[in-house]
Design a protein around this motif. Sequence first.
Motif, PDB file in Angstrom:
ATOM      1  N   ALA A 287      -7.178 -59.617   6.142  1.00 46.40           N
ATOM      2  CA  ALA A 287      -5.828 -59.637   5.587  1.00 46.40           C
ATOM      3  C   ALA A 287      -4.887 -58.741   6.384  1.00 46.40           C
ATOM      4  O   ALA A 287      -3.688 -59.047   6.522  1.00 46.40           O
ATOM      5  CB  ALA A 287      -5.857 -59.210   4.127  1.00 46.40           C
ATOM      6  N   ALA A 288      -5.404 -57.639   6.918  1.00 51.67           N
ATOM      7  CA  ALA A 288      -4.562 -56.713   7.676  1.00 51.67           C
ATOM      8  C   ALA A 288      -3.985 -57.365   8.927  1.00 51.67           C
ATOM      9  O   ALA A 288      -2.966 -56.907   9.462  1.00 51.67           O
ATOM     10  CB  ALA A 288      -5.364 -55.472   8.059  1.00 51.67           C
ATOM     11  N   ARG A 289      -4.613 -58.441   9.413  1.00 53.18           N
ATOM     12  CA  ARG A 289      -4.141 -59.124  10.614  1.00 53.18           C
ATOM     13  C   ARG A 289      -2.988 -60.094  10.330  1.00 53.18           C
ATOM     14  O   ARG A 289      -2.451 -60.686  11.261  1.00 53.18           O
ATOM     15  CB  ARG A 289      -5.296 -59.886  11.268  1.00 53.18           C
ATOM     16  CG  ARG A 289      -6.426 -58.990  11.768  1.00 53.18           C
ATOM     17  CD  ARG A 289      -7.648 -59.823  12.143  1.00 53.18           C
ATOM     18  NE  ARG A 289      -7.382 -60.757  13.221  1.00 53.18           N
ATOM     19  CZ  ARG A 289      -7.816 -60.650  14.470  1.00 53.18           C
ATOM     20  NH1 ARG A 289      -8.558 -59.599  14.811  1.00 53.18           N
ATOM     21  NH2 ARG A 289      -7.542 -61.562  15.390  1.00 53.18           N
ATOM     22  N   THR A 290      -2.625 -60.279   9.062  1.00 52.82           N
ATOM     23  CA  THR A 290      -1.580 -61.251   8.719  1.00 52.82           C
ATOM     24  C   THR A 290      -0.185 -60.647   8.732  1.00 52.82           C
ATOM     25  O   THR A 290       0.789 -61.336   8.387  1.00 52.82           O
ATOM     26  CB  THR A 290      -1.837 -61.870   7.344  1.00 52.82           C
ATOM     27  OG1 THR A 290      -1.673 -60.858   6.318  1.00 52.82           O
ATOM     28  CG2 THR A 290      -3.219 -62.483   7.250  1.00 52.82           C
ATOM     29  N   GLY A 291      -0.071 -59.394   9.085  1.00 51.71           N
ATOM     30  CA  GLY A 291       1.253 -58.763   9.128  1.00 51.71           C
ATOM     31  C   GLY A 291       1.888 -58.597   7.766  1.00 51.71           C
ATOM     32  O   GLY A 291       3.114 -58.637   7.635  1.00 51.71           O
ATOM     33  N   GLY A 292       1.072 -58.421   6.739  1.00 57.76           N
ATOM     34  CA  GLY A 292       1.594 -58.180   5.404  1.00 57.76           C
ATOM     35  C   GLY A 292       1.826 -59.427   4.577  1.00 57.76           C
ATOM     36  O   GLY A 292       2.283 -59.323   3.431  1.00 57.76           O
ATOM     37  N   LEU A 293       1.494 -60.616   5.109  1.00 60.64           N
ATOM     38  CA  LEU A 293       1.684 -61.844   4.338  1.00 60.64           C
ATOM     39  C   LEU A 293       0.603 -62.045   3.283  1.00 60.64           C
ATOM     40  O   LEU A 293       0.793 -62.812   2.337  1.00 60.64           O
ATOM     41  CB  LEU A 293       1.714 -63.056   5.270  1.00 60.64           C
ATOM     42  CG  LEU A 293       2.912 -63.176   6.208  1.00 60.64           C
ATOM     43  CD1 LEU A 293       2.785 -64.430   7.059  1.00 60.64           C
ATOM     44  CD2 LEU A 293       4.211 -63.195   5.403  1.00 60.64           C
ATOM     45  N   LEU A 294      -0.541 -61.378   3.438  1.00 59.62           N
ATOM     46  CA  LEU A 294      -1.661 -61.548   2.516  1.00 59.62           C
ATOM     47  C   LEU A 294      -2.269 -60.199   2.189  1.00 59.62           C
ATOM     48  O   LEU A 294      -2.453 -59.351   3.073  1.00 59.62           O
ATOM     49  CB  LEU A 294      -2.734 -62.455   3.136  1.00 59.62           C
ATOM     50  CG  LEU A 294      -4.019 -62.624   2.321  1.00 59.62           C
ATOM     51  CD1 LEU A 294      -3.754 -63.433   1.049  1.00 59.62           C
ATOM     52  CD2 LEU A 294      -5.113 -63.290   3.154  1.00 59.62           C
ATOM     53  N   HIS A 295      -2.571 -60.017   0.907  1.00 60.46           N
ATOM     54  CA  HIS A 295      -3.352 -58.868   0.458  1.00 60.46           C
ATOM     55  C   HIS A 295      -4.574 -59.369  -0.299  1.00 60.46           C
ATOM     56  O   HIS A 295      -4.526 -60.413  -0.960  1.00 60.46           O
ATOM     57  CB  HIS A 295      -2.518 -57.963  -0.453  1.00 60.46           C
ATOM     58  CG  HIS A 295      -1.363 -57.308   0.235  1.00 60.46           C
ATOM     59  ND1 HIS A 295      -1.514 -56.246   1.092  1.00 60.46           N
ATOM     60  CD2 HIS A 295      -0.023 -57.579   0.198  1.00 60.46           C
ATOM     61  CE1 HIS A 295      -0.325 -55.878   1.546  1.00 60.46           C
ATOM     62  NE2 HIS A 295       0.594 -56.678   1.028  1.00 60.46           N
ATOM     63  N   ILE A 296      -5.642 -58.627  -0.187  1.00 60.40           N
ATOM     64  CA  ILE A 296      -6.892 -58.940  -0.897  1.00 60.40           C
ATOM     65  C   ILE A 296      -7.104 -57.885  -1.973  1.00 60.40           C
ATOM     66  O   ILE A 296      -7.005 -56.685  -1.698  1.00 60.40           O
ATOM     67  CB  ILE A 296      -8.096 -58.931   0.065  1.00 60.40           C
ATOM     68  CG1 ILE A 296      -7.893 -59.940   1.192  1.00 60.40           C
ATOM     69  CG2 ILE A 296      -9.390 -59.201  -0.690  1.00 60.40           C
ATOM     70  CD1 ILE A 296      -7.974 -61.373   0.774  1.00 60.40           C
ATOM     71  N   THR A 297      -7.362 -58.304  -3.206  1.00 58.78           N
ATOM     72  CA  THR A 297      -7.677 -57.314  -4.242  1.00 58.78           C
ATOM     73  C   THR A 297      -9.071 -56.750  -3.969  1.00 58.78           C
ATOM     74  O   THR A 297     -10.053 -57.491  -3.900  1.00 58.78           O
ATOM     75  CB  THR A 297      -7.629 -57.939  -5.641  1.00 58.78           C
ATOM     76  OG1 THR A 297      -8.525 -59.042  -5.718  1.00 58.78           O
ATOM     77  CG2 THR A 297      -6.223 -58.424  -5.974  1.00 58.78           C
ATOM     78  N   LEU A 387       1.369 -63.297  -0.367  1.00 53.11           N
ATOM     79  CA  LEU A 387       0.301 -63.798  -1.215  1.00 53.11           C
ATOM     80  C   LEU A 387      -0.699 -62.692  -1.530  1.00 53.11           C
ATOM     81  O   LEU A 387      -0.864 -61.732  -0.768  1.00 53.11           O
ATOM     82  CB  LEU A 387      -0.438 -64.947  -0.520  1.00 53.11           C
ATOM     83  CG  LEU A 387       0.395 -66.168  -0.126  1.00 53.11           C
ATOM     84  CD1 LEU A 387      -0.458 -67.142   0.664  1.00 53.11           C
ATOM     85  CD2 LEU A 387       0.983 -66.849  -1.361  1.00 53.11           C
ATOM     86  N   VAL A 388      -1.371 -62.855  -2.646  1.00 53.60           N
ATOM     87  CA  VAL A 388      -2.496 -62.003  -3.021  1.00 53.60           C
ATOM     88  C   VAL A 388      -3.665 -62.926  -3.331  1.00 53.60           C
ATOM     89  O   VAL A 388      -3.494 -63.966  -3.979  1.00 53.60           O
ATOM     90  CB  VAL A 388      -2.169 -61.122  -4.246  1.00 53.60           C
ATOM     91  CG1 VAL A 388      -3.368 -60.248  -4.613  1.00 53.60           C
ATOM     92  CG2 VAL A 388      -0.945 -60.253  -3.983  1.00 53.60           C
ATOM     93  N   TYR A 389      -4.838 -62.550  -2.843  1.00 53.17           N
ATOM     94  CA  TYR A 389      -6.040 -63.367  -3.065  1.00 53.17           C
ATOM     95  C   TYR A 389      -7.087 -62.503  -3.752  1.00 53.17           C
ATOM     96  O   TYR A 389      -7.286 -61.343  -3.385  1.00 53.17           O
ATOM     97  CB  TYR A 389      -6.572 -63.882  -1.725  1.00 53.17           C
ATOM     98  CG  TYR A 389      -7.757 -64.809  -1.846  1.00 53.17           C
ATOM     99  CD1 TYR A 389      -7.577 -66.165  -2.088  1.00 53.17           C
ATOM    100  CD2 TYR A 389      -9.048 -64.332  -1.716  1.00 53.17           C
ATOM    101  CE1 TYR A 389      -8.654 -67.031  -2.194  1.00 53.17           C
ATOM    102  CE2 TYR A 389     -10.140 -65.186  -1.824  1.00 53.17           C
ATOM    103  CZ  TYR A 389      -9.936 -66.533  -2.061  1.00 53.17           C
ATOM    104  OH  TYR A 389     -11.016 -67.381  -2.180  1.00 53.17           O
ATOM    105  N   ARG A 390      -7.752 -63.086  -4.744  1.00 60.77           N
ATOM    106  CA  ARG A 390      -8.785 -62.333  -5.461  1.00 60.77           C
ATOM    107  C   ARG A 390     -10.067 -63.162  -5.523  1.00 60.77           C
ATOM    108  O   ARG A 390     -10.039 -64.384  -5.439  1.00 60.77           O
ATOM    109  CB  ARG A 390      -8.312 -62.005  -6.878  1.00 60.77           C
ATOM    110  CG  ARG A 390      -8.007 -63.218  -7.738  1.00 60.77           C
ATOM    111  CD  ARG A 390      -7.434 -62.797  -9.080  1.00 60.77           C
ATOM    112  NE  ARG A 390      -7.000 -63.949  -9.876  1.00 60.77           N
ATOM    113  CZ  ARG A 390      -6.276 -63.867 -10.983  1.00 60.77           C
ATOM    114  NH1 ARG A 390      -5.887 -62.678 -11.419  1.00 60.77           N
ATOM    115  NH2 ARG A 390      -5.922 -64.951 -11.643  1.00 60.77           N
ATOM    116  N   ASP A 391     -11.175 -62.484  -5.661  1.00 62.29           N
ATOM    117  CA  ASP A 391     -12.489 -63.095  -5.819  1.00 62.29           C
ATOM    118  C   ASP A 391     -12.950 -63.762  -4.528  1.00 62.29           C
ATOM    119  O   ASP A 391     -12.701 -64.945  -4.287  1.00 62.29           O
ATOM    120  CB  ASP A 391     -12.502 -64.100  -6.971  1.00 62.29           C
ATOM    121  CG  ASP A 391     -13.927 -64.334  -7.478  1.00 62.29           C
ATOM    122  OD1 ASP A 391     -14.884 -63.974  -6.757  1.00 62.29           O
ATOM    123  OD2 ASP A 391     -14.081 -64.878  -8.582  1.00 62.29           O
TER     124      ASP A 391
END
Length: 503
Positions: A287-297, A387-391
């Motif tokens: 997720a860190a490679r997306t430039g802030g577009l995605l975070h992982i819970t 976006l945020v992604y979980r599980d």
Amino acid sequence: MHRSPTAEAEIADELTSVRPDLVTAYTGGLPGARAAVLTRLWRGLAHEPLPWVTGREPGGDGLTLRLTDGRRLHGPRPDPYATGAYVTAVRLDEAAYDDPARLMTDLAVPHSAGFAAELGHSVASMALSRTGGRVPPREWPARSREWEWEQRMTDGHPFHPNCRSRPGFSAAEQLGYGPEHRPVVELELLPVPAGECAVTGVWPGWLREAGRVLVPVHPWQAAHVLKRTGERRLAAHPLMALRTLALPDGPHVKTALSARLTSSVRDISLGSVAASAVLSDFGETVAARTGGLLHITRTLGAVAAGSPDLAAVLRESPEEYAGDGERVVPVAALATTELARSAVWLSRFTVLALTVGLRLLEWGVALEAHGQNLLVVLSPDGDPVRLVYRDLADLRVGPDRLARHGVPLPVLPARMITDDERTLRRKLFGSLVAGALAGAAGSGPALRAALESAARDLPRTPDLAALLDDPLPAKALTLMRLSPRTGGDQWAELPNPLRYDRL
């Protein structure tokens, strides 16, 4: 019309005893629930590779399926991406059916009896879910606690015929534990000697005492499976996954629930507990490679006490990734807002979702980005910003793609690892496009417009070409329930919304 009274009557009888004030709303909601489940079932019958369907004949007034025994099943022309309840009846030869359970019973194909019972539960539970009232759509989500948006979902999975199947749950238990009824659930805290627990990550001190680990257990699991109660309890708010709950001012708790909901038994495997910390770190790295577009819970900690029936996972709340004035909303809940009805907004969201999903796929990570796992962060004005992604338990990871992009491959469960392009694309496209985006769009034409608009802004890659040109993969949810001895996912190929003119 034919009726399957068993599950419907059981719930009605229970309500007469425990909530007589809901009986009228429940019985009045049964026709709509039957149509909603029948619509989902008809989608599967019309598009999935069912071995007893020998031909499909479109006509001016709908679609006719030819069965191996010579019978003919006729219904409306199906839109594989439509949500709602547009199928009110189908005809098997000369008999009309508005009840999906009775239809499946009379089809009498292999394993249809068990599936028919599940469909009956789905209808009855959906009608019960709707007794709490369906919240009118809002132009954009007002600031509210996260669980309030998840609890707006009365109908469950937008395409699964078992969208609300909860066998083993009484009416009182559904009212007490179902998120759509907005209860506060008291989790049992079962003490287990620390030496008997497998713990990964950091299990917090407030869930430990005197050499014991306190395992949060869903009250249904405690009563029906473990047959134990705890010495203490923990109040929490159920989310749309039912077995995952939000603490009022803390993380989410994923509990084991050894009941079959939709397709799967919702326990927590010992392997997933063991891999949880590694998966969490890997997800953060990608997720860190997306430039802030995605975070992982992040997974904070996981524990298993010797059995998939007694395990729990603590996970960050997605609200951790909302800034001032921002809201985090599961994609599945977008259907309860006015946002997805705007073609401009839906196009912006589709660009964001596909940009992130295709970028990760190029790197070798295929997300299971359905509407429950994927959340969107909305600006104060309602614009989709990230976006945020979980599980992370159902990722698929391609080592060759990872290596080409310099992403280290951690030690992951073998079932997650594959370099098969078809498998990787199925995982992402089947969940994100045929699932989350289709559910938000609500129809094939709306999905087509969103994809056409988004495609203009996306980098041309082989994965994008496959998405735009090939049939769209989707899990064959009906076939899977009619194939109980076949493990793993099975797939259907839906008409590509960009290539299908008759949606």
